[in-house]
Design an enzyme around this catalytic site. Structure first.
Site, PDB file in Angstrom:
ATOM      1  N   GLU A  71     -59.322 -10.583  17.147  1.00 28.31           N
ATOM      2  CA  GLU A  71     -58.582  -9.346  16.840  1.00 28.31           C
ATOM      3  C   GLU A  71     -57.940  -9.474  15.466  1.00 28.31           C
ATOM      4  OE1 GLU A  71     -55.176  -8.605  19.425  1.00 28.31           O
ATOM      5  OE2 GLU A  71     -55.220  -6.462  18.940  1.00 28.31           O
ATOM      6  N   LYS A  88     -58.952   0.165  20.409  1.00 28.55           N
ATOM      7  CA  LYS A  88     -58.050  -0.358  21.452  1.00 28.55           C
ATOM      8  C   LYS A  88     -57.412   0.804  22.208  1.00 28.55           C
ATOM      9  CE  LYS A  88     -54.407  -3.907  21.666  1.00 28.55           C
ATOM     10  NZ  LYS A  88     -53.659  -4.823  20.783  1.00 28.55           N
ATOM     11  N   CYS A 100     -57.657  -7.160  23.430  1.00 24.79           N
ATOM     12  CA  CYS A 100     -56.407  -7.831  23.794  1.00 24.79           C
ATOM     13  C   CYS A 100     -55.651  -7.188  24.956  1.00 24.79           C
ATOM     14  CB  CYS A 100     -55.534  -7.955  22.545  1.00 24.79           C
ATOM     15  SG  CYS A 100     -54.418  -9.358  22.680  1.00 24.79           S
TER      16      CYS A 100
HETATM   17  O1  LIG Z   1     -50.617  -8.682  26.566  1.00 23.94           O
HETATM   18  C1  LIG Z   1     -50.117  -9.576  25.895  1.00 23.94           C
HETATM   19  O2  LIG Z   1     -49.321 -10.366  26.366  1.00 23.94           O
HETATM   20  C2  LIG Z   1     -50.472  -9.737  24.457  1.00 23.94           C
HETATM   21  C3  LIG Z   1     -51.240  -8.577  23.928  1.00 23.94           C
HETATM   22  C4  LIG Z   1     -51.474  -8.635  22.479  1.00 23.94           C
HETATM   23  O3  LIG Z   1     -51.087  -9.562  21.813  1.00 23.94           O
HETATM   24  C5  LIG Z   1     -52.218  -7.578  21.836  1.00 23.94           C
HETATM   25  O4  LIG Z   1     -52.579  -6.591  22.458  1.00 23.94           O
HETATM   26  O5  LIG Z   1     -52.494  -7.724  20.642  1.00 23.94           O
END
Ligand SMILES: O=C(O)CCC(=O)C(=O)O
Length: 303
Positions: free
Chosen positions: A56, A138, A179
């Site tokens: 990411e 996303k 993510c």
């Molecule tokens: O869900 C999480 O704990 C981290 C999510 C995250 O870092 C993101 O979505 O970039």
């Protein structure tokens, strides 16, 4: 949702996850390093990978203030492979050239994307001809507040995507997420029921939620749906504003970890073997034991 027809037959393939290090404010340097690491991933293993994945936000520092500054206009419209020579995005051009040069499939992590005056966190995917075959914006923005530990609000500058995305290769149907999307089992479940045998999410968990949830969520999504599941993180950089968890990994449909990085820059390889999925599904036949007379099949609600 980009709905596809019958899933391609699932065959063995090799996956490479690039846990990219040294991501800083200098975008051309980030792109150059990513390109070098793609070359390294191609030659650094006994078996050439079929599919390479970046993390990411691999071309900019991670943080909501940075997204609008680094955002690029990709110019992709869903539906057909896109010739990137039309794109204004330097990151997309690099990724396309890298995929073509290496003759591999490439999931280009994610980059901040500017489209219709909005900024998205967007994953782009390339076939071995270097065509951009799909994108995933996303869907679930990372807005959390754990007092004294971490507060993050992507929605300050980002807009969430509105579609579930997958693509067909000659070895598997692959579903995408980014993510925080992993925390929403519906996304994986729908993709799996639409025929994805493999789910790949570029990600960047942190040192608060990473130790507790990174592995747990991936193994859960894999076992719930009896699919291969994998997330690719940036390397941890304690000089950066955001400390990524690292630990890029690939998990099989029984929940077994096939490969896992530590915290630093590293390439993880995993051999994806369809018989593991077949055996999981025949031995523990949950995919044919669902009670859609008791609860709805949400994957059908979208078709
Ligand atoms: O869900 C999480 O704990 C981290 C999510 C995250 O870092 C993101 O979505 O970039």
């Amino acid at each position: 949702m980009s709905l596809l027809s019958k899933a391609p037959s699932f065959r063995s393939f090799t996956l490479a996850l690039i846990q990219l290090g040294g991501i800083g404010p200098d975008k051309p340097k980030n792109l150059q390093h990513a390109r070098e690491m793609i070359r390294q991933a191609v030659t650094g293993h006994t078996k050439k990978p079929d599919l390479i994945v970046l993390p990411e936000c691999f071309n900019s520092p991670y943080g909501h203030v940075h997204f609008p500054v680094y955002a690029e206009n990709i110019g992709y419209t869903h539906g057909k492979p896109y010739d990137v020579s039309q794109s204004q995005s330097e990151s997309v051009k690099m990724l396309s050239e890298a995929a073509k040069e290496a003759d591999i499939w490439l999931i280009g992590g994610s980059i901040p994307e500017l489209a219709d005056g909005k900024v998205y966190n967007t994953c782009t995917v390339y076939n071995p001809k270097g065509e951009l075959v799909t994108i995933h914006r996303k869907v679930h923005l990372f807005d959390i507040d754990i007092p004294g530990k971490i507060t993050f609000k992507e929605s300050e500058t980002l807009t969430g995507g509105t579609s579930i995305n997958m693509f067909d290769t000659d070895f598997a149907r692959i579903g995408l997420g980014i993510c925080y999307d992993v925390r929403f089992p519906e996304l994986t479940m729908i993709a799996a029921r639409q025929g994805c045998q493999v789910l790949i999410y570029p990600g960047a968990f942190n040192t608060t939620t990473g130790p507790l949830h990174w592995e747990l969520l991936q193994r859960s999504r894999a076992v719930d749906n009896q699919v291969f599941f994998s997330m690719c993180s940036p390397a941890r950089d304690l000089t950066a504003g955001y400390h990524a968890w690292g630990h890029s990994m690939a998990v099989d449909p029984m929940g077994k970890i096939l490969g896992e990085a530590a915290e630093g820059e590293e390439i993880v390889y995993a051999d994806v073997d369809p018989t593991v999925l077949e055996n999981a599904r025949s031995g523990i036949p949950v995919t044919v034991q669902r009670r859609f007379d008791v609860y709805p099949d949400v994957s059908k609600l979208l078709s």
